[in-house]
Write a protein that holds these residues in place. Structure first.
Motif, short mmCIF file in Angstrom:
data_model
loop_
_atom_site.label_atom_id
_atom_site.label_comp_id
_atom_site.label_asym_id
_atom_site.label_seq_id
_atom_site.Cartn_x
_atom_site.Cartn_y
_atom_site.Cartn_z
N LEU A 169 41.43 44.71 38.46
CA LEU A 169 41.42 46.06 37.82
C LEU A 169 42.52 46.96 37.98
CD1 LEU A 169 38.11 45.43 39.69
CD2 LEU A 169 37.99 46.27 36.91
N ARG A 170 43.94 47.30 38.76
CA ARG A 170 44.40 48.03 38.87
C ARG A 170 44.92 47.83 37.86
NH1 ARG A 170 49.33 46.54 39.79
NH2 ARG A 170 48.95 44.40 40.95
N VAL A 171 45.61 46.57 37.45
CA VAL A 171 46.39 47.15 35.63
C VAL A 171 45.79 47.51 34.92
CG1 VAL A 171 47.02 45.27 34.81
CG2 VAL A 171 47.46 44.44 36.98
N LEU A 172 44.15 47.38 34.52
CA LEU A 172 43.77 47.96 33.72
C LEU A 172 43.25 49.53 33.92
CD1 LEU A 172 40.36 45.12 33.63
CD2 LEU A 172 42.58 45.59 32.02
N ARG A 173 43.67 49.40 35.21
CA ARG A 173 43.38 50.92 35.78
C ARG A 173 44.76 51.82 35.06
NH1 ARG A 173 42.12 50.64 40.32
NH2 ARG A 173 43.99 51.13 41.33
N GLU A 174 45.90 51.14 35.29
CA GLU A 174 46.92 51.63 35.50
C GLU A 174 47.72 51.96 34.39
OE1 GLU A 174 49.93 49.29 38.04
OE2 GLU A 174 48.85 49.90 39.78
N ALA A 175 47.28 50.86 32.96
CA ALA A 175 47.41 51.58 31.88
C ALA A 175 45.89 52.03 30.89
CB ALA A 175 46.81 49.51 31.17
N GLY A 176 45.37 52.68 32.18
CA GLY A 176 44.43 53.50 31.38
C GLY A 176 43.60 52.57 30.70
N ILE A 177 43.49 51.50 30.75
CA ILE A 177 41.68 51.38 29.57
C ILE A 177 40.78 51.42 30.56
CG2 ILE A 177 41.29 48.64 28.97
CD1 ILE A 177 43.93 47.90 28.61
N VAL A 178 40.16 51.41 31.68
CA VAL A 178 39.31 51.80 32.22
C VAL A 178 39.57 53.10 32.96
CG1 VAL A 178 38.66 49.48 32.31
CG2 VAL A 178 39.65 50.65 34.20
N GLU A 179 38.70 53.92 33.62
CA GLU A 179 38.46 54.93 35.25
C GLU A 179 37.59 54.94 36.09
OE1 GLU A 179 37.76 58.48 32.40
OE2 GLU A 179 35.52 57.49 32.32
N THR A 180 37.98 55.55 37.08
CA THR A 180 36.87 55.37 38.43
C THR A 180 36.32 56.47 38.01
OG1 THR A 180 38.93 55.72 39.69
CG2 THR A 180 39.25 53.70 39.06
N GLU A 181 34.93 55.83 39.49
CA GLU A 181 33.77 56.82 39.59
C GLU A 181 33.92 56.60 41.35
OE1 GLU A 181 29.96 58.71 39.26
OE2 GLU A 181 30.63 57.34 37.31
N PRO A 182 34.48 57.21 42.25
CA PRO A 182 33.85 56.93 43.66
C PRO A 182 32.77 57.14 44.14
CG PRO A 182 36.12 58.51 43.38
CD PRO A 182 35.15 58.55 42.03
N CYS A 183 31.77 56.22 44.47
CA CYS A 183 30.34 56.58 44.17
C CYS A 183 29.86 56.32 46.57
CB CYS A 183 29.29 55.92 43.14
SG CYS A 183 27.73 56.28 43.74
N GLY A 184 29.83 56.91 47.15
CA GLY A 184 29.96 56.06 48.89
C GLY A 184 31.24 55.87 49.38
N ARG A 185 30.88 54.35 49.33
CA ARG A 185 31.78 53.24 50.08
C ARG A 185 32.02 52.27 48.40
NH1 ARG A 185 28.25 48.89 53.24
NH2 ARG A 185 29.79 47.67 52.54
N TYR A 186 31.50 52.40 47.38
CA TYR A 186 32.00 51.76 45.90
C TYR A 186 32.44 52.25 44.99
CZ TYR A 186 28.15 48.71 48.01
OH TYR A 186 27.32 48.12 49.17
N THR A 187 33.74 52.03 44.49
CA THR A 187 34.07 52.36 43.32
C THR A 187 33.32 51.49 41.84
OG1 THR A 187 35.73 52.96 44.38
CG2 THR A 187 36.10 52.75 41.95
N TYR A 188 33.11 52.00 40.84
CA TYR A 188 32.41 52.07 39.82
C TYR A 188 34.17 52.26 39.05
CZ TYR A 188 27.42 51.40 41.03
OH TYR A 188 26.49 50.98 41.33
N TYR A 189 33.10 51.49 38.30
CA TYR A 189 34.36 51.53 36.65
C TYR A 189 34.53 51.91 35.38
CZ TYR A 189 38.00 49.77 39.96
OH TYR A 189 38.69 49.05 41.69
N ARG A 190 34.37 52.32 34.44
CA ARG A 190 34.00 52.34 33.18
C ARG A 190 35.28 52.29 32.29
NH1 ARG A 190 32.83 57.82 33.98
NH2 ARG A 190 31.18 57.21 34.86
N LEU A 191 34.67 51.51 31.13
CA LEU A 191 35.31 51.09 30.08
C LEU A 191 36.14 53.43 29.34
CD1 LEU A 191 37.38 49.30 28.60
CD2 LEU A 191 35.47 48.74 27.04
N ARG A 192 36.89 52.76 28.88
CA ARG A 192 37.49 54.21 28.01
C ARG A 192 37.98 53.62 26.52
NH1 ARG A 192 42.98 56.64 29.25
NH2 ARG A 192 42.02 57.67 28.06
N PRO A 193 36.50 54.07 25.88
CA PRO A 193 36.54 53.24 24.23
C PRO A 193 37.53 54.20 23.75
CG PRO A 193 34.25 54.95 24.95
CD PRO A 193 35.41 54.66 26.77
N ASP A 194 37.82 55.14 23.75
CA ASP A 194 39.07 55.76 23.21
C ASP A 194 40.64 54.91 23.43
OD1 ASP A 194 38.98 56.50 25.59
OD2 ASP A 194 40.44 58.40 25.39
N VAL A 195 40.86 54.25 24.09
CA VAL A 195 42.57 53.20 24.25
C VAL A 195 41.99 52.07 23.28
CG1 VAL A 195 43.64 52.62 26.26
CG2 VAL A 195 42.58 54.85 27.08
#
Length: 104
Positions: A50-76
């Motif tokens: 997930l770190r690799v995908l985040r650093e490549a800009g493919i996914v973005e994160t959304e903190p939610c309490g003690r969890y982190t949600y991941y969302r795909l960036r379709p524009d990329v």
């Protein structure tokens, strides 16, 4: 022609687990716990991917309490698709005109 950014994206997507993660995130936003359950990967391994995908800009994160949600960036993904489409059209045009560089 593909740029170095595009090759970085291709490299990030080339790993089977990362591609599976991206495929899962294409249909819904998921937290790490969901992704562990869906992929069967260990939490540490999944976090590294997930770190690799985040650093490549493919996914973005959304903190939610003690969890982190991941969302795909379709524009990329669309940008990468356009680059690959351009490459395919260039190759098709070269075949149609029999473009061949002579050997020395």
């Amino acid at each position: 022609m593909l740029t170095s950014v595009d090759t970085d994206l291709l490299r990030a997507l080339a790993d089977p687990l990362r591609f599976k993660i991206v495929t899962l995130l294409a249909t819904e936003t998921l937290c790490t716990t969901h992704l562990v359950a869906e992929t069967g990967a260990k939490q540490t391994n999944l976090s590294n991917h997930l770190r690799v995908l985040r650093e490549a800009g493919i996914v973005e994160t959304e903190p939610c309490g003690r969890y982190t949600y991941y969302r795909l960036r379709p524009d990329v993904i669309e940008c990468l698709g356009r680059g690959l489409d351009t490459l395919a059209r260039t190759a098709r045009a070269a075949r149609a005109t029999e473009t061949k560089r002579p050997c020395p």
